[in-house]
Design a protein around this motif. Structure first.
Motif, PDB file in Angstrom:
ATOM      1  N   ASN A  64      22.674  35.357  -6.989  1.00  0.00           N
ATOM      2  CA  ASN A  64      21.431  34.745  -6.537  1.00  0.00           C
ATOM      3  C   ASN A  64      20.659  35.588  -5.531  1.00  0.00           C
ATOM      4  O   ASN A  64      19.743  35.089  -4.894  1.00  0.00           O
ATOM      5  CB  ASN A  64      21.729  33.377  -5.932  1.00  0.00           C
ATOM      6  CG  ASN A  64      22.357  32.449  -6.939  1.00  0.00           C
ATOM      7  OD1 ASN A  64      21.890  32.379  -8.076  1.00  0.00           O
ATOM      8  ND2 ASN A  64      23.413  31.762  -6.547  1.00  0.00           N
TER       9      ASN A  64
ATOM     10  N   PRO B 180      23.174  35.424  -0.822  1.00  0.00           N
ATOM     11  CA  PRO B 180      23.874  34.202  -0.413  1.00  0.00           C
ATOM     12  C   PRO B 180      24.643  34.370   0.895  1.00  0.00           C
ATOM     13  O   PRO B 180      24.985  35.485   1.295  1.00  0.00           O
ATOM     14  CB  PRO B 180      24.835  33.945  -1.579  1.00  0.00           C
ATOM     15  CG  PRO B 180      24.177  34.583  -2.748  1.00  0.00           C
ATOM     16  CD  PRO B 180      23.506  35.816  -2.201  1.00  0.00           C
ATOM     17  N   CYS B 181      24.902  33.272   1.531  1.00  0.00           N
ATOM     18  CA  CYS B 181      25.624  33.204   2.806  1.00  0.00           C
ATOM     19  C   CYS B 181      24.796  33.714   3.981  1.00  0.00           C
ATOM     20  O   CYS B 181      25.339  34.043   5.037  1.00  0.00           O
ATOM     21  CB  CYS B 181      26.958  33.943   2.748  1.00  0.00           C
ATOM     22  SG  CYS B 181      28.057  33.318   1.485  1.00  0.00           S
TER      23      CYS B 181
END
Ligand code: ZN
Length: 127
Positions: free
Chosen positions: A20, A46-47
């Motif tokens: 993503n 992400p994250c």
């Protein structure tokens, strides 16, 4: 010299990363008091381990031994100007005391100083 908005817009180059992630959909151009211009792009993975376009442009500026920002703008891929997030505002303020006077584009047609965005400094004691 070309306008910083045009330079930032030309720097936008969206790319898709694994899963993503994406990068380059926001670009920043900043001009220092010396007249040099530095650019950067965002990295969004992400994250929340990516970074803002402002941070990339600031890294380029610091790499070249400069700390004083005259004007800064970040542009989203749709052409809209994005005001710097709180973290970037704080980062800019901590690079150089003179950056409180940096001109920050906050939307199309509106510019304010960093001091306007951060009126009550937590670190006045150490100025
Ligand atoms: Zn930011």
């Amino acid at each position: 010299m070309r306008d910083l908005y045009d330079i930032a817009t030309d720097t936008i180059n969206p790319i898709k990363l694994k899963k993503n992630g994406k990068a380059g959909h926001v670009a920043c151009a900043l001009e220092t008091v010396s007249g040099a211009v530095y650019t950067g792009i965002c990295i969004d993975v992400p994250c929340s381990i990516g970074m803002c376009a402002e941070q990339a442009a600031i890294a380029e500026m610091l790499k070249n031994g400069e700390t004083k920002i005259k004007k800064i703008v970040a542009v989203y891929e749709d052409g809209s100007i994005l005001p710097p997030c709180g973290r970037c505002r704080e980062l800019i303020s901590q690079l150089d005391i003179e950056n409180e006077n940096a001109i920050v584009a906050i939307d199309n047609g509106r510019e304010v100083t960093l001091k306007d965005l951060l009126p009550e400094r937590w670190d006045k004691k150490w100025d």
